[in-house]
Write a protein that holds these residues in place. Structure first.
Motif, PDB file in Angstrom:
ATOM      1  N   PHE A  49      -4.440  12.751 -15.773  1.00 19.35           N
ATOM      2  CA  PHE A  49      -5.433  12.020 -14.980  1.00 19.35           C
ATOM      3  C   PHE A  49      -4.747  11.231 -13.860  1.00 19.35           C
ATOM      4  CE2 PHE A  49      -7.672   8.016 -14.164  1.00 19.35           C
ATOM      5  CZ  PHE A  49      -8.877   8.496 -13.681  1.00 19.35           C
ATOM      6  N   PHE A  50      -3.681  10.498 -14.195  1.00 19.29           N
ATOM      7  CA  PHE A  50      -3.010   9.693 -13.171  1.00 19.29           C
ATOM      8  C   PHE A  50      -2.219  10.548 -12.183  1.00 19.29           C
ATOM      9  CE2 PHE A  50      -4.007   6.093 -15.978  1.00 19.29           C
ATOM     10  CZ  PHE A  50      -4.647   5.308 -15.028  1.00 19.29           C
ATOM     11  N   ARG A  51      -1.747  11.715 -12.595  1.00 19.42           N
ATOM     12  CA  ARG A  51      -1.140  12.639 -11.622  1.00 19.42           C
ATOM     13  C   ARG A  51      -2.196  13.104 -10.626  1.00 19.42           C
ATOM     14  NH1 ARG A  51       1.097  14.824 -16.428  1.00 19.42           N
ATOM     15  NH2 ARG A  51       3.209  14.031 -16.707  1.00 19.42           N
ATOM     16  N   ALA A  52      -3.392  13.402 -11.138  1.00 20.32           N
ATOM     17  CA  ALA A  52      -4.490  13.811 -10.259  1.00 20.32           C
ATOM     18  C   ALA A  52      -4.897  12.666  -9.333  1.00 20.32           C
ATOM     19  CB  ALA A  52      -5.682  14.284 -11.092  1.00 20.32           C
ATOM     20  N   MET A  53      -4.986  11.464  -9.871  1.00 18.25           N
ATOM     21  CA  MET A  53      -5.360  10.293  -9.050  1.00 18.25           C
ATOM     22  C   MET A  53      -4.351  10.041  -7.936  1.00 18.25           C
ATOM     23  SD  MET A  53      -8.169   8.509  -9.672  1.00 18.25           S
ATOM     24  CE  MET A  53      -7.798   6.851  -9.145  1.00 18.25           C
ATOM     25  N   THR A  54      -3.069  10.021  -8.281  1.00 14.54           N
ATOM     26  CA  THR A  54      -2.055   9.725  -7.265  1.00 14.54           C
ATOM     27  C   THR A  54      -1.895  10.886  -6.285  1.00 14.54           C
ATOM     28  OG1 THR A  54      -0.264  10.415  -8.763  1.00 14.54           O
ATOM     29  CG2 THR A  54      -0.812   8.061  -8.703  1.00 14.54           C
ATOM     30  N   GLY A  55      -2.251  12.095  -6.694  1.00 12.37           N
ATOM     31  CA  GLY A  55      -2.256  13.224  -5.763  1.00 12.37           C
ATOM     32  C   GLY A  55      -3.407  13.133  -4.780  1.00 12.37           C
ATOM     33  N   ALA A  56      -4.572  12.726  -5.269  1.00 11.69           N
ATOM     34  CA  ALA A  56      -5.761  12.619  -4.427  1.00 11.69           C
ATOM     35  C   ALA A  56      -5.761  11.360  -3.570  1.00 11.69           C
ATOM     36  CB  ALA A  56      -7.017  12.651  -5.289  1.00 11.69           C
ATOM     37  N   PHE A  57      -5.152  10.303  -4.094  1.00 15.38           N
ATOM     38  CA  PHE A  57      -5.075   9.013  -3.412  1.00 15.38           C
ATOM     39  C   PHE A  57      -3.598   8.612  -3.338  1.00 15.38           C
ATOM     40  CE2 PHE A  57      -9.231   9.260  -5.351  1.00 15.38           C
ATOM     41  CZ  PHE A  57     -10.098   8.725  -4.405  1.00 15.38           C
ATOM     42  N   ARG A  77      -8.394  -7.701 -14.961  1.00 17.03           N
ATOM     43  CA  ARG A  77      -9.319  -7.366 -13.869  1.00 17.03           C
ATOM     44  C   ARG A  77      -8.417  -6.894 -12.745  1.00 17.03           C
ATOM     45  NH1 ARG A  77     -11.352 -10.061  -9.390  1.00 17.03           N
ATOM     46  NH2 ARG A  77     -10.325 -11.987 -10.036  1.00 17.03           N
ATOM     47  N   VAL A  78      -8.663  -5.677 -12.283  1.00 16.45           N
ATOM     48  CA  VAL A  78      -7.744  -5.007 -11.359  1.00 16.45           C
ATOM     49  C   VAL A  78      -8.502  -4.518 -10.127  1.00 16.45           C
ATOM     50  CG1 VAL A  78      -6.155  -3.044 -11.142  1.00 16.45           C
ATOM     51  CG2 VAL A  78      -6.330  -4.262 -13.317  1.00 16.45           C
ATOM     52  N   ARG A  79      -7.881  -4.659  -8.988  1.00 19.01           N
ATOM     53  CA  ARG A  79      -8.418  -4.112  -7.742  1.00 19.01           C
ATOM     54  C   ARG A  79      -7.685  -2.810  -7.473  1.00 19.01           C
ATOM     55  NH1 ARG A  79      -8.161  -6.962  -1.797  1.00 19.01           N
ATOM     56  NH2 ARG A  79      -9.398  -5.372  -0.719  1.00 19.01           N
ATOM     57  N   LEU A  80      -8.438  -1.725  -7.310  1.00 20.51           N
ATOM     58  CA  LEU A  80      -7.874  -0.418  -7.006  1.00 20.51           C
ATOM     59  C   LEU A  80      -8.257  -0.050  -5.581  1.00 20.51           C
ATOM     60  CD1 LEU A  80      -7.730   2.693  -9.203  1.00 20.51           C
ATOM     61  CD2 LEU A  80      -8.682   2.892  -6.922  1.00 20.51           C
ATOM     62  N   THR A  81      -7.267   0.282  -4.772  1.00 18.48           N
ATOM     63  CA  THR A  81      -7.512   0.707  -3.393  1.00 18.48           C
ATOM     64  C   THR A  81      -6.784   2.021  -3.156  1.00 18.48           C
ATOM     65  OG1 THR A  81      -5.610  -0.534  -2.544  1.00 18.48           O
ATOM     66  CG2 THR A  81      -7.753  -1.655  -2.526  1.00 18.48           C
ATOM     67  N   GLY A  82      -7.293   2.793  -2.223  1.00 17.25           N
ATOM     68  CA  GLY A  82      -6.623   4.039  -1.860  1.00 17.25           C
ATOM     69  C   GLY A  82      -7.445   4.834  -0.877  1.00 17.25           C
ATOM     70  N   THR A  83      -6.783   5.806  -0.250  1.00 12.36           N
ATOM     71  CA  THR A  83      -7.422   6.691   0.719  1.00 12.36           C
ATOM     72  C   THR A  83      -7.483   8.093   0.124  1.00 12.36           C
ATOM     73  OG1 THR A  83      -6.421   5.364   2.468  1.00 12.36           O
ATOM     74  CG2 THR A  83      -7.370   7.489   3.114  1.00 12.36           C
ATOM     75  N   HIS A  84      -8.658   8.670   0.149  1.00  8.78           N
ATOM     76  CA  HIS A  84      -8.911   9.978  -0.466  1.00  8.78           C
ATOM     77  C   HIS A  84      -8.348  11.085   0.429  1.00  8.78           C
ATOM     78  CE1 HIS A  84     -12.061  13.025  -2.044  1.00  8.78           C
ATOM     79  NE2 HIS A  84     -10.978  13.041  -2.803  1.00  8.78           N
ATOM     80  N   ARG A  85      -7.149  11.556   0.092  1.00 10.87           N
ATOM     81  CA  ARG A  85      -6.449  12.548   0.906  1.00 10.87           C
ATOM     82  C   ARG A  85      -6.248  13.889   0.211  1.00 10.87           C
ATOM     83  NH1 ARG A  85      -5.682  10.080   5.421  1.00 10.87           N
ATOM     84  NH2 ARG A  85      -4.966   7.933   5.538  1.00 10.87           N
ATOM     85  N   GLY A  86      -6.791  14.033  -0.996  1.00 12.38           N
ATOM     86  CA  GLY A  86      -6.668  15.292  -1.716  1.00 12.38           C
ATOM     87  C   GLY A  86      -7.828  15.467  -2.673  1.00 12.38           C
ATOM     88  N   GLU A  87      -8.066  16.717  -3.096  1.00 15.24           N
ATOM     89  CA  GLU A  87      -9.162  16.995  -4.015  1.00 15.24           C
ATOM     90  C   GLU A  87      -8.968  16.221  -5.311  1.00 15.24           C
ATOM     91  OE1 GLU A  87     -10.840  20.586  -6.729  1.00 15.24           O
ATOM     92  OE2 GLU A  87     -10.065  21.133  -4.753  1.00 15.24           O
ATOM     93  N   PHE A  88     -10.070  15.708  -5.829  1.00 15.45           N
ATOM     94  CA  PHE A  88     -10.031  14.984  -7.100  1.00 15.45           C
ATOM     95  C   PHE A  88     -11.259  15.328  -7.918  1.00 15.45           C
ATOM     96  CE2 PHE A  88     -10.895  11.162  -9.723  1.00 15.45           C
ATOM     97  CZ  PHE A  88      -9.789  11.273 -10.557  1.00 15.45           C
ATOM     98  N   MET A  89     -11.043  15.886  -9.097  1.00 16.13           N
ATOM     99  CA  MET A  89     -12.121  16.229 -10.017  1.00 16.13           C
ATOM    100  C   MET A  89     -13.213  17.036  -9.309  1.00 16.13           C
ATOM    101  SD  MET A  89     -12.177  12.708 -12.291  1.00 16.13           S
ATOM    102  CE  MET A  89     -13.396  13.282 -13.467  1.00 16.13           C
ATOM    103  N   GLY A  90     -12.787  17.997  -8.489  1.00 14.63           N
ATOM    104  CA  GLY A  90     -13.722  18.862  -7.786  1.00 14.63           C
ATOM    105  C   GLY A  90     -14.295  18.286  -6.517  1.00 14.63           C
TER     106      GLY A  90
END
Length: 139
Positions: A49-57, A77-90
């Protein structure tokens, strides 16, 4: 053992794209209680899951905003930020940025490794920010 430090370290490693290093902090008999469709609720599935997340973001960052530890559990309590640069979960790449909140609970075993995780993520907000779901109309 300092479970708060270990929990913070999990986010630092994931943010650095070091999924293998994150895996070193996870027990072999780890159980994931958060539903991540398409991924097994065990250590291997969580690492996938985290390989997919870091690949997509690839610029994914997880920033701890609050953390409370007591006994064998820690809550953050965590803030998650990222830019969607790859396919993730279809979901095809959108190029959009996301900024969401997570609440995580981790339980630690006698060796200080994460052995269970429960989490809640604001996925609706993420889907809206990625342009995949329309924003709700004001009431």
């Amino acid at each position: 053992m300092d479970h708060a430090t270990t929990m913070r370290r999990t986010y630092e490693l994931i943010s650095a794209g070091d999924v293998a290093g994150f895996g070193d902090l996870v027990a072999d008999d780890f159980v994931e209680h958060e539903d991540n469709p398409g991924f097994a609720p065990d250590k291997a599935g969580t690492l996938d899951f985290f390989r997919a997340m870091t690949g997509a973001f690839p610029d994914l960052r997880m920033t701890v905003e609050d953390l409370i530890a007591d006994g064998d559990k820690a809550v953050a309590r965590v803030r998650l930020t990222g830019t969607h640069r790859g396919e993730f979960m279809g979901i095809p790449t959108t190029g959009a940025s996301g900024d969401i909140q997570l609440i995580d609970i981790m339980r630690f075993d006698a060796d200080g490794r994460v052995c269970e995780h429960w989490g809640v993520a604001d996925m609706l907000s993420l889907m809206q920010q990625l342009g995949l779901v329309p924003d709700a109309a004001p009431a």
